[in-house]
Design a protein around this motif. Structure first.
Motif, PDB file in Angstrom:
ATOM      1  N   LYS A  84       0.823  -1.212   0.000  1.00 36.38           N
ATOM      2  CA  LYS A  84       0.000   0.000   0.000  1.00 36.38           C
ATOM      3  C   LYS A  84       0.858   1.264   0.000  1.00 36.38           C
ATOM      4  O   LYS A  84       0.469   2.281  -0.589  1.00 36.38           O
ATOM      5  N   TYR A 133       0.026   3.947  -2.726  1.00 36.41           N
ATOM      6  CA  TYR A 133      -0.446   5.262  -2.309  1.00 36.41           C
ATOM      7  C   TYR A 133       0.567   6.363  -2.611  1.00 36.41           C
ATOM      8  O   TYR A 133       0.184   7.485  -2.966  1.00 36.41           O
ATOM      9  N   TYR A 134       1.849   6.040  -2.454  1.00 36.00           N
ATOM     10  CA  TYR A 134       2.870   7.042  -2.724  1.00 36.00           C
ATOM     11  C   TYR A 134       3.104   7.227  -4.227  1.00 36.00           C
ATOM     12  O   TYR A 134       3.895   8.083  -4.624  1.00 36.00           O
ATOM     13  N   ASN A 185       0.649   8.126  -6.136  1.00 33.72           N
ATOM     14  CA  ASN A 185      -0.358   9.108  -6.553  1.00 33.72           C
ATOM     15  C   ASN A 185      -0.088  10.444  -5.850  1.00 33.72           C
ATOM     16  O   ASN A 185      -0.382  10.596  -4.668  1.00 33.72           O
ATOM     17  N   ASN A 216      -2.460  12.454  -3.328  1.00 29.12           N
ATOM     18  CA  ASN A 216      -2.697  12.062  -1.936  1.00 29.12           C
ATOM     19  C   ASN A 216      -1.925  12.923  -0.941  1.00 29.12           C
ATOM     20  O   ASN A 216      -2.144  12.803   0.265  1.00 29.12           O
ATOM     21  N   PHE A 229       0.333  12.883   4.124  1.00 34.27           N
ATOM     22  CA  PHE A 229      -0.941  12.809   3.406  1.00 34.27           C
ATOM     23  C   PHE A 229      -1.798  14.050   3.646  1.00 34.27           C
ATOM     24  O   PHE A 229      -1.840  14.597   4.755  1.00 34.27           O
ATOM     25  N   ALA A 274      -6.928  12.765   1.339  1.00 30.66           N
ATOM     26  CA  ALA A 274      -6.581  11.334   1.296  1.00 30.66           C
ATOM     27  C   ALA A 274      -6.763  10.682   2.660  1.00 30.66           C
ATOM     28  O   ALA A 274      -5.937   9.874   3.099  1.00 30.66           O
ATOM     29  N   ILE A 303      -8.894   8.484   3.535  1.00 34.70           N
ATOM     30  CA  ILE A 303      -9.118   7.032   3.429  1.00 34.70           C
ATOM     31  C   ILE A 303      -7.785   6.306   3.364  1.00 34.70           C
ATOM     32  O   ILE A 303      -7.562   5.315   4.088  1.00 34.70           O
ATOM     33  N   GLU A 304      -6.883   6.770   2.519  1.00 33.14           N
ATOM     34  CA  GLU A 304      -5.567   6.135   2.389  1.00 33.14           C
ATOM     35  C   GLU A 304      -4.782   6.241   3.697  1.00 33.14           C
ATOM     36  O   GLU A 304      -4.166   5.273   4.148  1.00 33.14           O
ATOM     37  N   LYS A 305      -4.816   7.442   4.291  1.00 33.78           N
ATOM     38  CA  LYS A 305      -4.087   7.631   5.554  1.00 33.78           C
ATOM     39  C   LYS A 305      -4.663   6.751   6.654  1.00 33.78           C
ATOM     40  O   LYS A 305      -3.915   6.125   7.417  1.00 33.78           O
ATOM     41  N   ASP A 322      -6.224   3.960   6.286  1.00 29.96           N
ATOM     42  CA  ASP A 322      -5.885   2.570   5.978  1.00 29.96           C
ATOM     43  C   ASP A 322      -4.484   2.226   6.481  1.00 29.96           C
ATOM     44  O   ASP A 322      -4.267   1.189   7.118  1.00 29.96           O
ATOM     45  N   LEU A 323      -3.522   3.109   6.213  1.00 30.65           N
ATOM     46  CA  LEU A 323      -2.152   2.863   6.659  1.00 30.65           C
ATOM     47  C   LEU A 323      -2.040   2.915   8.185  1.00 30.65           C
ATOM     48  O   LEU A 323      -1.283   2.149   8.781  1.00 30.65           O
TER      49      LEU A 323
END
Length: 300
Positions: free
Chosen positions: A91, A95-96, A98, A101, A175, A179, A181-183, A185-186
């Protein structure tokens, strides 16, 4: 046959061999004394041996089950570490990749940042392995020292916690609010790392029933000493037949079985120690590290 069965038989023989030798010598000595001084001079009632043996078997059964539960929990913890580490590295790579983000001030050199974060997670895996082997303050190579310096890791504190804090802070700073959602998630992966570490430390730092272990060992040893007195020699076909010597392998097998089960319970009860029955933390962590490095190379 299960592929690992031959290996298991070899390891079992390795553990049981000392007990086979010791119990054989003891049994021969006791039967020799009996034959020399007179037949059945110290033989005890077999019913006493049956009742005593049944009680010892219950003790060993409970102990073995408890030990296996600890071993299996440790194996599940290592499995969680494997899944979480691989997913986290993958991930980070995605993620990185894009730029949308990230905050404007953090968009420069995203690939390099992703490499450093994956490198930091690799350091965490190594440190997890070190702490499971009671090496909380390892020696770092130059590349690792550069990462520790870049993320301001205080090696005087608990290093694994410092690494997770650095990972969380880096993700939080990089982030953007777009972002979440991505943050989030991580961050969940970071929380799982904390859970995994806490579960592993709970097993490692909690002694396995020390008093019960000592009591069981004492009872098993006492029972093994008494086995020749319960069985004695076997008078099949009379004194001249030689069948009485069948008592030796019978007593050796029974004694070795009880002693070996007790030893296995001790080994399984400490799943993070470096022995033949422990969870192979080194092998698993090396595999995780290799997988993370493969993802890291994609960022070159």
């Amino acid at each position: 046959m299960i592929k690992t069965e031959k290996q298991g038989l070899f390891q079992l023989l390795k553990i049981a061999t000392p007990y086979i030798i010791i119990t054989t010598i003891y049994t021969v000595l006791v039967l020799a004394l009996e034959e020399y001084f007179g037949d059945h001079i110290f033989k005890m009632s077999g019913q006493i041996g049956s009742v005593f043996g049944l009680a010892v078997a219950f003790f060993l059964g409970f102990r073995m089950n408890s030990a296996y539960d600890r071993w299996w929990e440790a194996r599940k913890i290592v499995g969680e570490l494997t899944n979480n580490s691989r997913s986290f590295a993958a991930k980070i790579y995605v993620y990185y990749g894009n730029p949308e983000n990230f905050n404007e001030t953090r968009k420069a050199d995203l690939k390099e940042k992703a490499q450093k974060i994956i490198g930091l997670s690799i350091l965490y895996i190594r440190q997890f392995k070190n702490e499971m082997h009671s090496k909380p303050k390892p020696t770092f190579n130059e590349q690792s020292k550069e990462l520790l310096t870049a993320f301001k890791i205080n090696t005087e504190n608990k290093i694994s916690n410092e690494l997770l804090v650095a990972l969380a802070k880096s993700i939080e700073d990089d982030f953007s609010s777009k972002a979440n959602i991505e943050k989030g998630d991580l961050m969940q992966h970071i929380n799982r790392f904390y859970d995994i570490q806490g579960k592993a430390e709970r097993i490692k730092n909690t002694p396995f029933l020390m008093i019960y272990s000592a009591f069981t060992r004492l009872i098993v040893s006492f029972y093994v000493i008494l086995i020749p007195l319960f069985i004695g020699d076997i008078d099949l076909g009379g004194e001249e037949s030689g069948f009485e010597f069948l008592a030796i392998p019978i007593m050796v097998i029974i004694s070795t079985a009880f002693l070996t089960i007790n030893k296995l319970a001790n080994l399984y009860g400490e799943p993070f120690l470096e022995n033949t029955t422990s969870v192979n933390v080194d092998s698993v962590c090396n595999t995780i590290e290799q997988n993370c490095m493969e993802i890291q190379e994609k960022l070159n």
